[in-house]
Structures are given as structure tokens and as C-alpha cells.
Design a protein around this motif. Structure first.
Motif, PDB file in Angstrom:
ATOM      1  N   LEU A 116      35.151  29.540  13.729  1.00  0.00           N
ATOM      2  CA  LEU A 116      34.289  28.672  12.978  1.00  0.00           C
ATOM      3  C   LEU A 116      34.708  28.463  11.672  1.00  0.00           C
ATOM      4  O   LEU A 116      34.242  28.019  10.730  1.00  0.00           O
ATOM      5  CB  LEU A 116      33.136  29.729  12.757  1.00  0.00           C
ATOM      6  CG  LEU A 116      32.361  29.886  14.511  1.00  0.00           C
ATOM      7  CD1 LEU A 116      31.205  30.910  14.228  1.00  0.00           C
ATOM      8  CD2 LEU A 116      31.693  28.542  14.838  1.00  0.00           C
ATOM      9  N   GLN A 117      35.767  29.506  10.907  1.00  0.00           N
ATOM     10  CA  GLN A 117      36.514  29.318   9.654  1.00  0.00           C
ATOM     11  C   GLN A 117      35.095  29.385   8.560  1.00  0.00           C
ATOM     12  O   GLN A 117      35.279  28.662   7.699  1.00  0.00           O
ATOM     13  CB  GLN A 117      37.020  27.878   9.524  1.00  0.00           C
ATOM     14  CG  GLN A 117      38.101  27.778  10.464  1.00  0.00           C
ATOM     15  CD  GLN A 117      39.408  28.369   9.626  1.00  0.00           C
ATOM     16  OE1 GLN A 117      39.827  28.411   8.795  1.00  0.00           O
ATOM     17  NE2 GLN A 117      39.947  29.328  10.787  1.00  0.00           N
ATOM     18  N   ASN A 118      34.319  30.188   8.879  1.00  0.00           N
ATOM     19  CA  ASN A 118      33.350  30.369   7.949  1.00  0.00           C
ATOM     20  C   ASN A 118      32.665  32.037   8.284  1.00  0.00           C
ATOM     21  O   ASN A 118      32.912  32.643   9.067  1.00  0.00           O
ATOM     22  CB  ASN A 118      31.948  29.641   8.415  1.00  0.00           C
ATOM     23  CG  ASN A 118      32.324  28.340   7.585  1.00  0.00           C
ATOM     24  OD1 ASN A 118      32.448  28.171   6.269  1.00  0.00           O
ATOM     25  ND2 ASN A 118      32.068  27.268   8.423  1.00  0.00           N
ATOM     26  N   PRO A 119      32.074  32.673   7.174  1.00  0.00           N
ATOM     27  CA  PRO A 119      31.641  33.937   7.297  1.00  0.00           C
ATOM     28  C   PRO A 119      30.370  34.108   8.317  1.00  0.00           C
ATOM     29  O   PRO A 119      29.541  33.223   8.420  1.00  0.00           O
ATOM     30  CB  PRO A 119      30.916  34.228   5.844  1.00  0.00           C
ATOM     31  CG  PRO A 119      31.507  33.030   4.881  1.00  0.00           C
ATOM     32  CD  PRO A 119      31.755  32.117   5.613  1.00  0.00           C
ATOM     33  N   HIS A 131      20.353  25.461   9.901  1.00  0.00           N
ATOM     34  CA  HIS A 131      19.192  25.858   8.893  1.00  0.00           C
ATOM     35  C   HIS A 131      19.698  25.242   7.694  1.00  0.00           C
ATOM     36  O   HIS A 131      20.595  25.697   7.059  1.00  0.00           O
ATOM     37  CB  HIS A 131      18.858  27.267   8.794  1.00  0.00           C
ATOM     38  CG  HIS A 131      17.757  27.370   7.744  1.00  0.00           C
ATOM     39  ND1 HIS A 131      16.611  27.333   7.619  1.00  0.00           N
ATOM     40  CD2 HIS A 131      18.057  28.299   6.424  1.00  0.00           C
ATOM     41  CE1 HIS A 131      16.069  27.803   6.672  1.00  0.00           C
ATOM     42  NE2 HIS A 131      16.760  28.330   5.806  1.00  0.00           N
ATOM     43  N   TYR A 132      19.004  24.398   7.051  1.00  0.00           N
ATOM     44  CA  TYR A 132      19.479  23.594   5.782  1.00  0.00           C
ATOM     45  C   TYR A 132      18.436  23.987   4.608  1.00  0.00           C
ATOM     46  O   TYR A 132      17.567  23.698   4.727  1.00  0.00           O
ATOM     47  CB  TYR A 132      19.511  22.283   5.933  1.00  0.00           C
ATOM     48  CG  TYR A 132      20.318  21.600   6.988  1.00  0.00           C
ATOM     49  CD1 TYR A 132      21.745  21.472   6.699  1.00  0.00           C
ATOM     50  CD2 TYR A 132      19.803  20.809   8.144  1.00  0.00           C
ATOM     51  CE1 TYR A 132      22.557  21.232   7.860  1.00  0.00           C
ATOM     52  CE2 TYR A 132      20.813  20.678   9.152  1.00  0.00           C
ATOM     53  CZ  TYR A 132      21.998  20.793   8.999  1.00  0.00           C
ATOM     54  OH  TYR A 132      22.792  20.280  10.206  1.00  0.00           O
ATOM     55  N   LEU A 183      23.459  27.077   6.876  1.00  0.00           N
ATOM     56  CA  LEU A 183      23.663  28.031   8.005  1.00  0.00           C
ATOM     57  C   LEU A 183      23.407  27.616   9.445  1.00  0.00           C
ATOM     58  O   LEU A 183      22.644  26.828   9.569  1.00  0.00           O
ATOM     59  CB  LEU A 183      22.858  29.309   7.628  1.00  0.00           C
ATOM     60  CG  LEU A 183      22.880  29.821   6.374  1.00  0.00           C
ATOM     61  CD1 LEU A 183      21.681  29.659   5.468  1.00  0.00           C
ATOM     62  CD2 LEU A 183      23.233  31.311   6.599  1.00  0.00           C
ATOM     63  N   ILE A 184      23.816  28.479  10.346  1.00  0.00           N
ATOM     64  CA  ILE A 184      23.453  28.222  11.616  1.00  0.00           C
ATOM     65  C   ILE A 184      23.100  29.868  11.989  1.00  0.00           C
ATOM     66  O   ILE A 184      23.369  30.963  11.681  1.00  0.00           O
ATOM     67  CB  ILE A 184      24.748  28.156  12.601  1.00  0.00           C
ATOM     68  CG1 ILE A 184      25.270  26.689  12.569  1.00  0.00           C
ATOM     69  CG2 ILE A 184      24.434  28.435  14.165  1.00  0.00           C
ATOM     70  CD1 ILE A 184      26.448  26.624  13.340  1.00  0.00           C
ATOM     71  N   PHE A 185      21.693  29.754  12.889  1.00  0.00           N
ATOM     72  CA  PHE A 185      21.065  31.140  13.280  1.00  0.00           C
ATOM     73  C   PHE A 185      21.091  31.099  14.692  1.00  0.00           C
ATOM     74  O   PHE A 185      21.042  29.949  15.189  1.00  0.00           O
ATOM     75  CB  PHE A 185      19.764  31.239  12.737  1.00  0.00           C
ATOM     76  CG  PHE A 185      19.718  31.461  11.242  1.00  0.00           C
ATOM     77  CD1 PHE A 185      20.338  32.850  10.478  1.00  0.00           C
ATOM     78  CD2 PHE A 185      19.343  30.857  10.160  1.00  0.00           C
ATOM     79  CE1 PHE A 185      20.267  33.206   9.391  1.00  0.00           C
ATOM     80  CE2 PHE A 185      19.000  31.098   8.807  1.00  0.00           C
ATOM     81  CZ  PHE A 185      19.519  32.325   8.457  1.00  0.00           C
ATOM     82  N   GLY A 239      23.818  35.044  11.663  1.00  0.00           N
ATOM     83  CA  GLY A 239      24.066  33.963  10.666  1.00  0.00           C
ATOM     84  C   GLY A 239      25.537  33.691  10.279  1.00  0.00           C
ATOM     85  O   GLY A 239      26.348  34.593   9.982  1.00  0.00           O
ATOM     86  N   VAL A 240      25.734  32.423  10.381  1.00  0.00           N
ATOM     87  CA  VAL A 240      27.120  31.737  10.267  1.00  0.00           C
ATOM     88  C   VAL A 240      26.806  30.846   8.795  1.00  0.00           C
ATOM     89  O   VAL A 240      25.934  29.853   9.019  1.00  0.00           O
ATOM     90  CB  VAL A 240      27.471  30.839  11.025  1.00  0.00           C
ATOM     91  CG1 VAL A 240      29.015  30.181  10.839  1.00  0.00           C
ATOM     92  CG2 VAL A 240      27.776  31.659  12.478  1.00  0.00           C
ATOM     93  N   LEU A 241      27.404  31.235   7.643  1.00  0.00           N
ATOM     94  CA  LEU A 241      27.261  30.534   6.641  1.00  0.00           C
ATOM     95  C   LEU A 241      28.148  29.525   6.264  1.00  0.00           C
ATOM     96  O   LEU A 241      29.486  29.830   6.354  1.00  0.00           O
ATOM     97  CB  LEU A 241      27.343  31.608   5.397  1.00  0.00           C
ATOM     98  CG  LEU A 241      27.221  31.086   3.882  1.00  0.00           C
ATOM     99  CD1 LEU A 241      25.847  30.602   3.750  1.00  0.00           C
ATOM    100  CD2 LEU A 241      27.358  32.362   2.931  1.00  0.00           C
ATOM    101  N   GLU A 242      27.721  28.222   6.017  1.00  0.00           N
ATOM    102  CA  GLU A 242      28.804  27.259   5.607  1.00  0.00           C
ATOM    103  C   GLU A 242      29.278  27.576   4.103  1.00  0.00           C
ATOM    104  O   GLU A 242      28.700  27.531   3.151  1.00  0.00           O
ATOM    105  CB  GLU A 242      27.924  25.597   5.490  1.00  0.00           C
ATOM    106  CG  GLU A 242      29.036  24.671   5.389  1.00  0.00           C
ATOM    107  CD  GLU A 242      28.396  23.257   5.366  1.00  0.00           C
ATOM    108  OE1 GLU A 242      28.032  22.843   6.173  1.00  0.00           O
ATOM    109  OE2 GLU A 242      27.950  22.958   4.047  1.00  0.00           O
ATOM    110  N   SER A 243      30.550  27.919   4.138  1.00  0.00           N
ATOM    111  CA  SER A 243      31.224  28.234   3.056  1.00  0.00           C
ATOM    112  C   SER A 243      32.619  27.655   2.817  1.00  0.00           C
ATOM    113  O   SER A 243      33.103  27.309   1.693  1.00  0.00           O
ATOM    114  CB  SER A 243      31.304  29.823   2.899  1.00  0.00           C
ATOM    115  OG  SER A 243      31.894  30.187   1.902  1.00  0.00           O
TER     116      SER A 243
END
Length: 415
Positions: free
Chosen positions: A35-38, A97-98, A103-105, A119-123
């Protein structure tokens, strides 16, 4: 390799972590590499159970309390206002979730009960549609791993459960902080509190029947009204709060429910300060233990009926590891009410009752000691009975109050 084949391989690799990795952390880190995200894993009280390597550096929406990490109140408010929390509970699929942060939940469920969420945070990398499908798989893998690790095995799957267990285990020792977190539950903290404990063995092999446990708890809450519950140490435990001083206003319904399900229930004194919740929890535990030793066959047991037996038990037991309830919380709550009433109304009801009991319930002696007329004494005694809906016809009731008077006097002397 095209994107679809690559995603299929990544999903298979993720399933493979169930056999190649030993912990949830290792699974999250494997998922993070794709996913390359936290990635965060949270429980239903907004506490962060664990997070991936990238997520360790993401602290803008996190606060630490007593060594535990929680989402900050502002973030929780935003999630509630946007109905994000409702979506997590009501669906099994991942969703975008914008907001200020994208994020993705995705909920993590066991037996259709939401016990946490991802929770996947777009970072680092922009989130894309295929990430949803991958996060769905991550949710299923985490559900299996959580059951393997027995991580949530003592929990009923109720969102409020973590609040009550944290309070009992002193993970939250600041009451104001705890009250703030309670604002995100449906529980209202009223003036009067009561603890109930109901033994209910829930072995790991029977965890597939967790839905039955949840149903039991929900039925109890419907009977008891405003309350929070948890499954803790092989018991259903419930904290009830009410502006009514009797707290439980449907005792007959509770008794019928317990009989129907062949359950026993220990009930504490009524109390007002959450700071002492552990003492009142152990009142229920000792009540159940003592009633069992005395081979009682009832379904409801009140600590009120076992205070003196608890004291005998502690005095005769040499085990220093036993939990000791503070003397202050062994004093009958009726005396606290009497003291508070006197302070508010500048009356002498407490001293009147104390003198009456100390003089072997002799009206003449009591009147003489208080330097009041007999009619004044009887007026005060009747006022106590009418105000607090209590009868002094029972010798046993007066003996219990006498014990509490002595405890209160002794506690004042040593402090």
C-alpha cells in the motif's frame, strides 16, 4: 506483469503471511510494503492497538495517555459528524474517506461483530481503487490472526467495552479524561453508580457463539437502562448509572431474566465516584464468592448482605495477594446520604440515628443524650424513614448500620 495480476499476487502474499509471520505487526508491515502508506489498527474506543512502520512517524492526530495511543478528540468528532464511524460498523467492505486527510477505512470483524478497524492514511503514495480490494483482504487476514493470538477473546464486541475495562485496569486514571472519552459513547454519567457482575464462562473453543454473549448483554442493558458493559475475567460486568438513587428500577425484570438464563448476579453498593470503581467491582466478586461458599441458591446477591462476612473472610485469610476493599467503601451508602442531607439542610438526622443505635434503640436514653423531647426524637426518626424510604423495624438492618457507624468512626480516627 499487469496491474490485475500484480494485485492477485499481492493478495496471495498477504494470505501467506498467516503462515509465514507470527504477529499482527509483521502482517501490517507486509501490507504496508504494497500500500506504500501508513496503516493503523484501532479498537472501538479509538485506541491504536498497533501500527505499521510508516505509521510510527504519523502523530498529528494522536495523543498518548498512560502509555496508550488514542485518536485526538477533534479527529473523533470529525469522524462522527461525517458518519464515518457508522459506515465502519455497518459495512464489511473498505471505503474511501475524504477530509483534511484522505484515508481508507475497513472494519475488522469476528463472527460479524466489529472488534476494531483499519485506517490507511494517504501519505506517501496516492490511494487508488485497487487499494480497497487489498484492504478488504487485510481485514480478513487480521481477523484470523487476532483469533489466533486470542487478542480479543475476552471481549464481547461492544464498542463501549474498552472504556470500562480500561477504567478497571487503571489504564485511565484521570477521571476528567475518561469522562471526555465517554462522550463518544451512548452512556450518560449520572449521579448514582452501581456495579453488577454475572459469571458466564466463555471459552476460546466456544468463541463462535460470541453472538449469544452479545445478545445476553444487550438484553441486560435493555432491562438496566443507561449502562456500559464488558466481558471481563469470565464475567459479564455492567456499570449502571441513574439519577434515581435506587439505580436499578426494574429489579423484578432483572430477576426474571437471571432465572430464565440460569445466571447469578453480584451487586455492589451504590456509589458516586468512578475513582473507586475497582473497590465496587470487587464488592460484586466477593459477594458471589461468599454466597457460593454459603451455598445460597438465589439469583441476585447484594454486597449489602455480605459486608460482615467479607470482613470475617479477610480477617481469617492469610493470603496477602487478596484484593482489599478500602474501609471507606465498606460504609453503607445510606450514611453518606444522611451526612449529605444534614449538610444541605443544617439538620441533625445523622447524629440522631447514631445515638439511637448506640443506646440500644432506646427512645428515652436517646432523647436524654441528645437533650431533646421524646416527641422531637420520634419526629426525627420518622423523618429519616420517610425521607429515605427505609424501615428500622428490621434488627438486621440496624445491625448493618451500626457496623457502618463504627467503620466510619474508625476510618475518621485513622485518617
Amino acid at each position: 506483469m499487469n496491474e490485475k495480476n500484480d494485485l492477485t499476487k499481492k493478495k496471495l502474499d498477504l494470505y501467506d503471511t498467516l503462515f509465514s509471520q507470527d504477529t499482527i505487526d509483521e502482517i501490517l508491515n507486509q501490507a504496508e510494503s504494497f500500500l506504500q502508506n501508513p496503516i493503523f489498527l484501532l479498537d472501538t474506543s479509538y485506541r491504536i492497538i498497533t501500527r505499521s512502520k510508516y505509521a510510527e512517524a504519523e502523530n498529528s492526530s494522536i495523543e498518548t495517555y498512560n502509555g496508550e495511543n488514542y485518536l485526538i478528540f477533534d479527529t473523533i468528532n470529525l469522524m462522527q459528524k461525517s458518519k464515518c464511524i457508522d459506515t465502519i460498523y455497518n459495512t464489511s467492505n473498505s471505503f474511501f474517506h475524504y477530509s483534511e486527510q484522505n484515508l481508507i477505512f475497513c472494519s475488522v470483524k469476528i463472527n460479524n461483530i466489529t472488534i476494531g478497524y483499519i485506517g490507511v492514511l494517504e501519505s506517501i503514495r496516492k490511494l487508488k481503487e485497487s487499494d480497497l480490494e487489498y484492504t478488504d483482504i487485510l481485514s480478513k487476514v487480521l481477523s484470523i490472526q487476532i483469533q489466533k493470538e486470542n487478542l480479543f477473546i475476552s471481549n464481547s464486541g461492544l464498542a463501549e467495552e474498552y472504556y470500562l475495562v480500561d477504567l478497571l485496569e487503571n489504564k485511565i486514571d484521570n477521571l476528567e479524561y475518561f469522562k471526555k472519552r465517554l462522550q463518544f459513547s451512548k452512556f450518560n454519567l449520572e449521579e448514582n453508580l452501581l456495579m453488577l457482575s454475572i459469571p458466564f464462562k466463555q471459552k476460546y473453543n466456544d468463541f463462535r457463539h460470541n453472538f449469544g454473549l452479545q445478545q445476553l448483554i444487550n438484553q441486560l442493558k435493555n432491562i438496566l437502562g443507561n449502562s456500559i458493559a464488558a466481558y471481563y475475567k469470565d464475567m459479564i460486568i455492567i456499570l449502571v448509572s441513574n439519577s434515581n438513587e435506587y439505580v436499578i428500577t426494574a429489579e423484578d425484570s432483572l430477576l426474571e431474566f437471571l432465572k430464565l438464563n440460569n445466571l447469578k448476579c453480584g451487586i455492589s453498593f451504590v456509589f458516586k465516584n468512578l475513582k473507586f470503581i475497582k473497590d465496587f467491582f470487587y464488592q460484586t466478586i466477593y459477594t458471589l464468592k461468599l454466597s457460593s461458599s454459603m451455598k445460597s441458591s438465589k439469583h441476585i446477591y447484594y454486597f449489602d448482605d455480605y459486608v460482615e462476612y467479607y470482613m470475617f473472610y479477610m480477617a481469617s485469610n492469610s493470603n496477602n495477594d487478596l484484593y482489599k476493599i478500602s474501609l471507606e467503601n465498606l460504609i453503607h451508602p445510606f450514611l453518606r446520604k444522611l451526612i449529605d442531607f444534614d449538610k444541605e439542610n443544617k439538620s441533625d438526622l445523622y447524629e440522631t440515628l447514631k445515638t439511637y443505635i448506640e443506646n440500644n434503640r432506646n427512645a428515652n436514653e436517646t432523647s436524654h443524650k441528645l437533650n431533646i423531647h421524646r416527641s422531637t426524637f420520634f419526629y426525627r426518626l420518622n423523618k429519616i424513614q420517610n425521607l429515605f424510604d427505609i424501615s428500622f423495624d428490621s434488627t438486621n438492618k440496624l445491625l448493618k448500620l451500626e457496623l457502618s457507624f463504627k467503620l466510619l468512626t474508625y476510618n475518621q480516627l485513622i485518617n
